[in-house]
Write a protein that holds these residues in place. Sequence first.
Motif, mmCIF file in Angstrom:
data_model
loop_
_atom_site.group_PDB
_atom_site.id
_atom_site.type_symbol
_atom_site.label_atom_id
_atom_site.label_comp_id
_atom_site.label_asym_id
_atom_site.label_seq_id
_atom_site.Cartn_x
_atom_site.Cartn_y
_atom_site.Cartn_z
ATOM 1 N N ALA A 1 -54.171 38.944 -62.518
ATOM 2 C CA ALA A 1 -54.755 37.702 -63.021
ATOM 3 C C ALA A 1 -55.646 37.961 -64.236
ATOM 4 N N LEU B 1 -50.811 32.312 -63.461
ATOM 5 C CA LEU B 1 -52.140 32.365 -62.840
ATOM 6 C C LEU B 1 -52.203 31.468 -61.609
ATOM 7 N N GLY C 1 -53.033 32.749 -57.907
ATOM 8 C CA GLY C 1 -54.080 32.119 -57.097
ATOM 9 C C GLY C 1 -53.584 31.794 -55.696
ATOM 10 N N ASN D 1 -54.869 33.408 -52.116
ATOM 11 C CA ASN D 1 -55.248 32.584 -50.967
ATOM 12 C C ASN D 1 -54.555 33.086 -49.693
#
Length: 153
Positions: free
Chosen positions: A88, A24, A28, A32
């Motif tokens: 995710a 995860l 992330g 981004n």
Amino acid sequence: MFSIPAVTTIAQTIQLSLSPVFMLAGIGALLNVLAGRLSRVVDRARAVEQLHPRSTGPEHDRHVWELRLLNKRISVINASLVLAVSSAVMTCLVVALLFVSELIKLHIGTIVALSFILAMMLLIASLASFLLEVRMSLNAIRIRPELLERDQA
């Protein structure tokens, strides 16, 4: 009958869930990067849209070509974002299933494994889309031959 699991059992489940949690964190970071690329593409599209009505001839054709490419890039980045977020969500589901199966003694190892495999496949697809978008962006920065010619002065 519902029984409360021992602390050691919960600790083992937490240890099992650490790998998906690291995944995860990686997703992330990917999100981004994708959001940043999308922002830059949108900014460039807005800039070219402003130049488009005032241009003529080959310059106008180049603007149309670039706007089409930017539109495709936006679609590919969006697809990559959707795939990464889906990965995710599936990874979160894996962690939740690990705890639920331990708490209520469900034997759903196959479901957990399939969920993790699906999360990985979604992540792979997202990374492939990201690679495609990077390749597309390289087409946008090709330097036109006329700009590379030496001045004849």
